[in-house]
Write a protein that holds these residues in place. Structure first.
Motif, PDB file in Angstrom:
ATOM      1  N   UNK A  39       0.836  -1.203   0.000  1.00  0.00           N
ATOM      2  CA  UNK A  39       0.000   0.000   0.000  1.00  0.00           C
ATOM      3  C   UNK A  39       0.874   1.257   0.000  1.00  0.00           C
ATOM      4  N   UNK A  40       0.304   2.346  -0.535  1.00  0.00           N
ATOM      5  CA  UNK A  40       0.916   3.672  -0.470  1.00  0.00           C
ATOM      6  C   UNK A  40      -0.124   4.603   0.126  1.00  0.00           C
ATOM      7  N   UNK A  58      -1.212  -1.647  -7.788  1.00  0.00           N
ATOM      8  CA  UNK A  58      -1.851  -1.492  -9.101  1.00  0.00           C
ATOM      9  C   UNK A  58      -3.086  -0.609  -9.084  1.00  0.00           C
ATOM     10  N   UNK A  59      -3.214   0.283  -8.118  1.00  0.00           N
ATOM     11  CA  UNK A  59      -4.299   1.257  -8.105  1.00  0.00           C
ATOM     12  C   UNK A  59      -3.771   2.604  -8.575  1.00  0.00           C
ATOM     13  N   UNK A  60      -4.606   3.315  -9.309  1.00  0.00           N
ATOM     14  CA  UNK A  60      -4.278   4.642  -9.824  1.00  0.00           C
ATOM     15  C   UNK A  60      -5.412   5.577  -9.447  1.00  0.00           C
ATOM     16  N   UNK A  61      -5.094   6.753  -8.905  1.00  0.00           N
ATOM     17  CA  UNK A  61      -6.104   7.764  -8.588  1.00  0.00           C
ATOM     18  C   UNK A  61      -5.842   8.988  -9.459  1.00  0.00           C
ATOM     19  N   UNK A  76       3.330  -1.226 -17.089  1.00  0.00           N
ATOM     20  CA  UNK A  76       4.261  -1.534 -16.012  1.00  0.00           C
ATOM     21  C   UNK A  76       3.653  -2.446 -14.948  1.00  0.00           C
ATOM     22  N   UNK A  77       2.345  -2.398 -14.789  1.00  0.00           N
ATOM     23  CA  UNK A  77       1.692  -3.176 -13.740  1.00  0.00           C
ATOM     24  C   UNK A  77       1.663  -4.669 -14.051  1.00  0.00           C
ATOM     25  N   UNK A  78       1.935  -5.041 -15.300  1.00  0.00           N
ATOM     26  CA  UNK A  78       1.913  -6.446 -15.713  1.00  0.00           C
ATOM     27  C   UNK A  78       0.579  -7.110 -15.422  1.00  0.00           C
ATOM     28  N   UNK A  79      -0.475  -6.476 -15.755  1.00  0.00           N
ATOM     29  CA  UNK A  79      -1.786  -7.072 -15.550  1.00  0.00           C
ATOM     30  C   UNK A  79      -2.836  -6.016 -15.302  1.00  0.00           C
ATOM     31  N   UNK A  80      -3.840  -6.410 -14.578  1.00  0.00           N
ATOM     32  CA  UNK A  80      -4.959  -5.516 -14.303  1.00  0.00           C
ATOM     33  C   UNK A  80      -4.546  -4.379 -13.383  1.00  0.00           C
ATOM     34  N   UNK A 136       0.277   3.332  -7.143  1.00  0.00           N
ATOM     35  CA  UNK A 136       1.055   2.536  -6.217  1.00  0.00           C
ATOM     36  C   UNK A 136       1.389   1.208  -6.884  1.00  0.00           C
ATOM     37  N   UNK A 137       2.689   0.890  -6.946  1.00  0.00           N
ATOM     38  CA  UNK A 137       3.137  -0.373  -7.526  1.00  0.00           C
ATOM     39  C   UNK A 137       4.007  -1.062  -6.497  1.00  0.00           C
ATOM     40  N   UNK A 138       3.719  -2.347  -6.242  1.00  0.00           N
ATOM     41  CA  UNK A 138       4.435  -3.093  -5.202  1.00  0.00           C
ATOM     42  C   UNK A 138       4.994  -4.393  -5.745  1.00  0.00           C
TER      43      UNK A 138
END
Length: 140
Positions: A39-40, A58-61, A76-80, A136-138
């Motif tokens: 999480x961010x 993988x969430x974008x606001x 970059x997220x490699x998926x959904x 946020x990318x983890x």
């Protein structure tokens, strides 16, 4: 404690899109703690003060309906990924916390962007109060 905010949420997977509701997490870590893993957390004031919200991996606001997520960010997220829209955050993000395995990406007018890889209690200069969208990318 989790509170549901009535926001438009879209899951992007190939050509399909599904509307939903975003979950913001409040009452998160204290000022001395980082965001939880995967999480961010973004804050409206310096030093982690004021309102905040968390994005999961993988969430974008975006802060407006006309803001488009850059193609390379989605790839970059490699998926959904999930895209949320909330104009109340336009021009007010001033500090960021990242989980130990996460990077918060902040994008600004004119195509500039930064990756925040560790807690940032004070966004400086052009980066304070000006993000068009954040993500946020983890790494798991």
């Amino acid at each position: 404690m989790e509170i549901k905010n009535k926001l438009k949420a879209t899951t992007i997977s190939g050509l399909s899109a599904i509307a939903g509701i975003m979950m913001f997490t409040y009452g998160a870590p204290s000022k001395s703690q980082s965001a939880p893993a995967n999480k961010c957390e973004f804050f409206e004031h310096f030093d982690y003060e004021g309102r905040s919200f968390m994005l999961h991996h993988n969430h974008v606001l975006t802060v407006g309906t006309d803001v488009q997520v850059k193609h390379e960010d989605a790839r970059r997220t490699r998926g959904d990924y999930q895209k949320f829209v909330d104009p109340t955050w336009k021009g007010i993000i001033s500090s960021v916390k990242t989980g130990s395995n996460c990077v918060a990406q902040m994008n600004f007018p004119g195509g500039n962007g930064i990756n925040v890889q560790k807690d940032a209690p004070r966004m400086s200069g052009q980066f304070n109060d000006s993000a068009e969208y954040v993500s946020c990318y983890c790494k798991n």
